[in-house]
Motif scaffolding. Structure first.
Motif, mmCIF file in Angstrom:
data_model
loop_
_atom_site.group_PDB
_atom_site.id
_atom_site.type_symbol
_atom_site.label_atom_id
_atom_site.label_comp_id
_atom_site.label_asym_id
_atom_site.label_seq_id
_atom_site.Cartn_x
_atom_site.Cartn_y
_atom_site.Cartn_z
ATOM 1 N N THR B 3 0.835 -1.181 0.000
ATOM 2 C CA THR B 3 0.000 0.000 0.000
ATOM 3 C C THR B 3 0.875 1.238 0.000
ATOM 4 O O THR B 3 1.518 1.542 0.975
ATOM 5 C CB THR B 3 -0.867 0.042 1.270
ATOM 6 N N ARG B 320 -2.572 -7.441 6.363
ATOM 7 C CA ARG B 320 -3.861 -7.072 6.951
ATOM 8 C C ARG B 320 -3.751 -6.849 8.462
ATOM 9 O O ARG B 320 -4.306 -5.899 8.994
ATOM 10 C CB ARG B 320 -4.891 -8.165 6.690
ATOM 11 N N GLU B 493 -14.016 -2.946 -7.475
ATOM 12 C CA GLU B 493 -12.826 -2.741 -6.665
ATOM 13 C C GLU B 493 -12.640 -3.870 -5.663
ATOM 14 O O GLU B 493 -11.537 -4.365 -5.456
ATOM 15 C CB GLU B 493 -12.900 -1.400 -5.935
ATOM 16 N N ARG B 494 -13.754 -4.265 -5.038
ATOM 17 C CA ARG B 494 -13.661 -5.368 -4.067
ATOM 18 C C ARG B 494 -13.195 -6.651 -4.733
ATOM 19 O O ARG B 494 -12.383 -7.381 -4.207
ATOM 20 C CB ARG B 494 -15.021 -5.584 -3.398
ATOM 21 N N ARG B 497 -9.389 -6.559 -5.526
ATOM 22 C CA ARG B 497 -8.402 -6.488 -4.456
ATOM 23 C C ARG B 497 -7.569 -7.767 -4.266
ATOM 24 O O ARG B 497 -6.337 -7.699 -4.245
ATOM 25 C CB ARG B 497 -9.102 -6.112 -3.148
ATOM 26 N N ASP B 501 -3.538 -8.248 -4.793
ATOM 27 C CA ASP B 501 -2.698 -8.793 -3.723
ATOM 28 C C ASP B 501 -1.815 -9.911 -4.249
ATOM 29 O O ASP B 501 -0.622 -9.965 -3.979
ATOM 30 C CB ASP B 501 -3.573 -9.366 -2.594
ATOM 31 N N PRO B 536 -0.420 -3.584 -10.103
ATOM 32 C CA PRO B 536 -1.257 -3.363 -8.916
ATOM 33 C C PRO B 536 -1.049 -2.007 -8.261
ATOM 34 O O PRO B 536 -2.031 -1.342 -7.926
ATOM 35 C CB PRO B 536 -0.814 -4.492 -7.972
ATOM 36 N N ARG B 540 -3.927 0.783 -7.802
ATOM 37 C CA ARG B 540 -4.315 1.237 -6.458
ATOM 38 C C ARG B 540 -4.219 2.746 -6.324
ATOM 39 O O ARG B 540 -5.128 3.397 -5.816
ATOM 40 C CB ARG B 540 -3.425 0.577 -5.415
ATOM 41 N N THR B 543 -6.935 4.532 -8.404
ATOM 42 C CA THR B 543 -8.251 4.425 -7.784
ATOM 43 C C THR B 543 -8.360 5.378 -6.604
ATOM 44 O O THR B 543 -9.324 6.151 -6.488
ATOM 45 C CB THR B 543 -8.491 2.987 -7.283
ATOM 46 N N GLN B 544 -7.342 5.325 -5.741
ATOM 47 C CA GLN B 544 -7.356 6.158 -4.548
ATOM 48 C C GLN B 544 -7.394 7.641 -4.921
ATOM 49 O O GLN B 544 -8.159 8.415 -4.346
ATOM 50 C CB GLN B 544 -6.107 5.859 -3.732
#
Lengths: 315, 651
Positions: B3, B320, B493-494, B497, B501, B536, B540, B543-544
């Motif tokens: 991230t 996580r 998006e979900r 993910r 990853d 990825p 990310r 999107t953010q």
């Protein structure tokens, strides 16, 4: 700053009991975890080397009661690891004169352990289906005539000669230049990539020219014929830039760490006696690479079928 | 790496700046008009002049020999490196023995309980399942070896990183001095320093741990410094007014206030360390990485995947859990028991489970409980390559695409770059970097590019550069498109993910064979591998960035009747510009990180040289190629990095 480093070093020495830390005596932290006698073998990236190690490991574990660790390393770093005692043995060496001089003759930290019984040979190969169409393709003098067959996007308007892993001994760039061939050496970068590409070509019966070596299990899946290069004579490959001859036939050698050779007991004695044939090695290699058996299962199968061969190594 | 959340400040491009850009270019053109004829007359144009290169193979070769000859006798090794090496071996061994003693049930219970305390029930179940999956795949022992290695490497990285970060956070001068060091540590391809580390420490765990620390410590250092510097000044003032000493201020105010950044640093460090697990296997680190690497030798994608999945699972679980810990630090609600007691219960439960399983005699993972995924996976891969490689109606096969890509994109870009006279390459770099940043960034970029020439690897570096540019272009096209789609649909998006990853944490060695099987040997598969790895992060960040666009601006556009395409083009994309630029920058850096993998699939150039150096124990070739990759990285980073962001650069 200097004072402080010295002080820090001094306190470190005090803390650890004043002794010198022996860089030559450092086993893997994962070795001996269950308190057994252990041997560490180095494995190189090709399957033949895996086959040697798998069988040696199986016999060491099941007949001699050792615990065996394997470490995958390229050839030259493996020599270094062997001299330091990180690994105890290399079972298949393709000839490294510089390393032999440094470690075997000068430093004496590595000991010769005799031949493996297998003779290795590097060369240029074309698939046999291609030879059936163009029988004269197997002589280097005719290669230029066919260079357009071997063109790929990578080689542009020249023919492609595919080379493999950077750890392999190769004179191919010099050979192409010195023999004035209309070819471009393209390095696949790893044996895995090279084999994958060869299989793809073979599946479509496409022509290809590649650096390859025997013994190798892939010959059973993709039959290939060697291209004749100018004959090898002793010393014709002495100057790497001027090489214009074929590769030699090399009886593959085993090497042991000197300490291990002296104090390794039954394991060292067994590894010195380990000696089999090209057919034996290929049998195991093919089980691992093509039938996708685990090296341990492949070794077990071979051991069950050839008791007379390995019983001699244990006596 | 999982991230990249460093928030990018708004960047406006008013007319003044455009004027300034024109001024800069004019100035540059003037300088060029004077210098270029001089340089041209002196060294002639074309490729980098031979007179300006330095051959390092002599000194580096001698250094190589000196180390090997003195390793067993010099006090430097006996009393310094030897101790480091022993300490690493002993600590890894200690952790490994504890893990083995706890048995599979004990480790699983402990992992789940820690996750439960830190992050709640859902992640606890996830953690437990992940550990069981590692066992089910027949990878229990290698997983424990990797875990032992990771524990030691991460702890060391955190300590080293925190100390560096402390220095950087407390002193602006130290921060300035540290920044280029940290940049280099991160851009330097791991392969390049594996070799020196191996020479000093030999093959095996100590070298692997130290190489990992070099790679994983920088984010910790950066985020620690950032956290310390960003501490709320009002709080600090309040503490000061209470008469706290400097040390008290640090311990009671600044460090607790920086807790969120510290935890983010830990998170990033863990991710970086795990991504090294496989590369470190090349120098005999053992564990899961070694299984992946050995599976490659027999071209067995299934077996490689079986060892790769535990790495992904470990990475996702650790990511996580540490991220959840960071979020809790952000909102110190305090009501959930911060006391020691819940932890003691957790520890007690772990010991109880471990003892129970030990008494039951099932300490090792039961050998019958394994699932063989290798065979079906290999069948799928075979099917894919057999049906997609060539002769697909209308579309052509993947091999044809790869061929066209090489001939139509990679070749012209490479030939163009190599055809350009050397001074014009420097000029282009200078112009780009100066327009986007300051004269300082421009100077760094030009010097980095010149260093490549001096090292004598001009041509291969431009070859690598052409591959990087092509890969970045593909990554950005795909990444922006996917990112825009993800920003518009929560559901997409979900669903995306977990895919992201996996792409990010799956060891690159696993997809090396499929990539060759689909695209053949050469530069095209190298580009494909780089795209998979860099995509990825780009998705990310895009999107953010789009999601953070001021809702008020969007609302007003909508009320004016703008269509959704208009909204996107005229509001969202311009406002998300800083995020998009950050995505470009990250894309470049990540693509460059895969250059080595490119070398393993036929990408040639610098990647091949770096791998060659390691495989042949050739310090000169390997280090020079590594240094050139670093220089390329520095140059590209500066060229794509607006000045305003530099001050806030997080990880």
């Amino acid at each position: 700053m200097r004072v402080r480093t010295t002080a820090a070093m001094a306190s470190l020495v005090l803390l650890t009991g004043c002794g010198a830390a022996d860089m030559t005596k450092q086993a893997s932290p994962f070795a001996n975890a269950q308190g057994a006698k252990a041997v560490t073998l180095s494995v190189q990236s090709w399957v033949g080397a895996q086959a040697n190690v798998a069988v040696a490991q199986y016999l060491l574990e099941h007949k001699l009661g050792y615990r065996v660790d394997t470490v995958q390393v390229d050839e030259v770093p493996a020599w270094d690891a062997l001299s330091q005692g990180r690994v105890d043995a290399i079972l298949e060496d393709w000839g490294h004169p510089d390393q032999e001089k440094r470690y075997v003759d000068d430093k004496k930290t590595i000991t010769r352990a005799g031949g493996l019984g297998v003779t290795g040979h590097i060369g240029w190969y074309v698939p046999t289906y291609l030879v059936k169409q163009h029988p004269d393709i197997t002589d280097w003098k005719n290669l230029d005539k066919y260079s357009s067959l071997f063109r790929t996007a990578e080689s542009g308007n020249k023919g492609q000669l595919m080379d493999g892993s950077p750890s392999y001994v190769t004179n191919d760039k010099a050979l192409v230049t010195n023999l004035k061939l209309d070819y471009q050496v393209v390095f696949a970068g790893s044996e895995a990539a090279q084999i994958t590409q060869m299989k793809q070509f073979a599946k479509e019966k496409k022509p290809f020219l590649t650096y390859w070596y025997a013994p190798q299990w892939l010959f059973k899946k993709v039959p290939m014929t060697e291209v004749k290069l100018p004959a090898y004579k002793e010393g014709c490959d002495a100057d790497a830039a001027k090489v214009a001859c074929a590769y030699p036939h090399t009886p593959l050698q085993k090497y042991l760490n000197t300490d291990f050779a002296k104090k390794g007991g039954k394991a060292a004695a067994f590894l010195k006696k380990f000696r089999w044939t090209t057919e034996d090695q290929n049998e195991v290699s093919l089980m691992i690479a093509d039938q996708k058996l685990s090296p341990a299962d492949a070794a077990k199968k071979w051991v069950d079928n050839h008791p007379s061969t390995w019983k001699a190594w244990l006596s | 790496m999982a991230t990249v959340t460093a928030p990018a400040p708004r960047l406006a491009l008013p007319g003044v700046l455009r004027h300034r850009a024109a001024h800069k270019l004019l100035l540059l053109a003037l300088a060029a008009a004077i210098l270029v004829p001089l340089a041209d007359a002196h060294w002639s144009s074309g490729s980098w002049p031979h007179a300006l290169t330095v051959d390092l193979s002599g000194p580096l070769g001698r250094a190589n020999d000196w180390i090997i000859d003195n390793r067993d006798s010099s006090p430097l090794f006996l009393y310094f490196f030897g101790y480091i090496s022993n300490a690493v071996v002993l600590s890894v061994r200690a952790v490994y023995l504890v893990l083995l003693a706890a048995g599979w049930a004990g480790v699983t219970a402990f992992g789940a309980l820690v996750a439960w305390r830190v992050a709640g029930v859902r992640l606890a179940i996830g953690t437990g399942v992940a550990f069981l999956a590692c066992g089910l795949l027949g990878m229990w022992v290698p997983t424990m070896q990797t875990l032992a290695l990771m524990v030691v490497a991460v702890l060391t990285s955190v300590v080293v990183g925190a100390l560096l970060g402390l220095a950087g956070g407390l002193s602006a001068r130290a921060d300035r001095a540290l920044r280029p060091v940290l940049d280099t540590m991160q851009v330097l391809p791991a392969f390049a320093y594996l070799l020196p580390v191996v020479l000093v420490f030999g093959i095996g765990v100590p070298a692997a741990v130290l190489a990992t620390v070099v790679y994983a410590a920088p984010p910790m250092a950066r985020l620690t410094a950032l956290g310390l510097r960003d501490a709320d000044p009002e709080v600090l003032e309040a503490v000061e007014s209470l008469g706290a000493t400097g040390r008290q201020r640090l311990l009671t105010a600044r460090i607790p206030l920086a807790r969120k950044q510290l935890l983010l640093g830990l998170n990033q460090t863990i991710m970086m360390a795990l991504s090294m697990a496989v590369i470190a296997s090349v120098i005999g680190a053992g564990g899961l990485g070694d299984r992946v690497y050995q599976a490659l030798a027999s071209v067995d994608v299934g077996a490689a995947l079986a060892a790769g999945i535990p790495i992904v699972l470990l990475a996702v679980v650790l990511d996580r859990v540490t991220a959840a810990a960071g979020e809790q630090a952000e909102e110190p609600s305090g009501e959930q028991g911060t006391g020691l007691r819940p932890w003691l219960y957790a520890l007690g439960a772990t010991v109880a489970v471990a003892v129970a399983v030990r008494l039951a005699g099932a300490l090792d993972w039961p050998s019958g409980w394994t699932l063989d995924i290798a065979e079906p996976v290999n069948r799928v891969v075979d099917w894919m390559t057999a049906h997609l490689y060539s002769g697909v109606p209308y579309l052509g096969g993947t091999a044809d695409w790869a061929g066209h890509f090489t001939t139509w994109v990679l070749d012209p870009v490479r030939d163009g770059l190599q055809w350009l006279p050397w001074w014009s390459v420097l000029l282009i770099v200078a112009a780009l970097a100066w327009v986007i940043g300051t004269w300082r960034t421009a100077l760094t970029a030009v010097l980095a590019m010149a260093a490549i020439g001096v090292l004598g690897v001009w041509e291969p570096s431009l070859d690598t550069l052409s591959q990087v540019l092509a890969a970045v272009a593909v990554t950005l096209v795909l990444g922006f498109a996917t990112g825009i789609a993800a920003a518009r649909s929560d559901r997409f998006e979900r669903a995306l993910r977990p895919v992201l990853d996996v792409c990010q944490t799956m060891p690159q060695f696993v997809y090396l064979i499929p990539v060759v099987a689909l695209f053949g040997v050469g530069r095209a598969p190298a580009v494909a591998a780089a795209v998979v790895y860099a995509l990825p992060a780009v998705v990310r960040i895009t999107t953010q960035g789009l999601r953070q666009v001021d809702p008020a601006a969007l609302e007003s556009a909508r009320s004016l009747g703008a269509t959704s395409t208009q909204q996107l083009r005229q509001i969202q994309l311009p406002l998300a510009r800083p995020a998009l630029l950050l995505a470009v920058n990250q894309g470049v850096v990540l693509v460059l990180a895969v250059v080595i993998i490119g070398g393993l699939v036929g990408g040639g150039a610098l990647g091949y040289d770096a791998v060659f150096g390691l495989a042949q124990g050739d310090l000169a070739t390997g280090l020079v190629a590594g240094a050139a990759i670093v220089c390329l990285g520095l140059m590209l980073d500066r060229v794509t990095q607006p000045t305003e962001r530099r001050t806030k650069k997080g990880a």
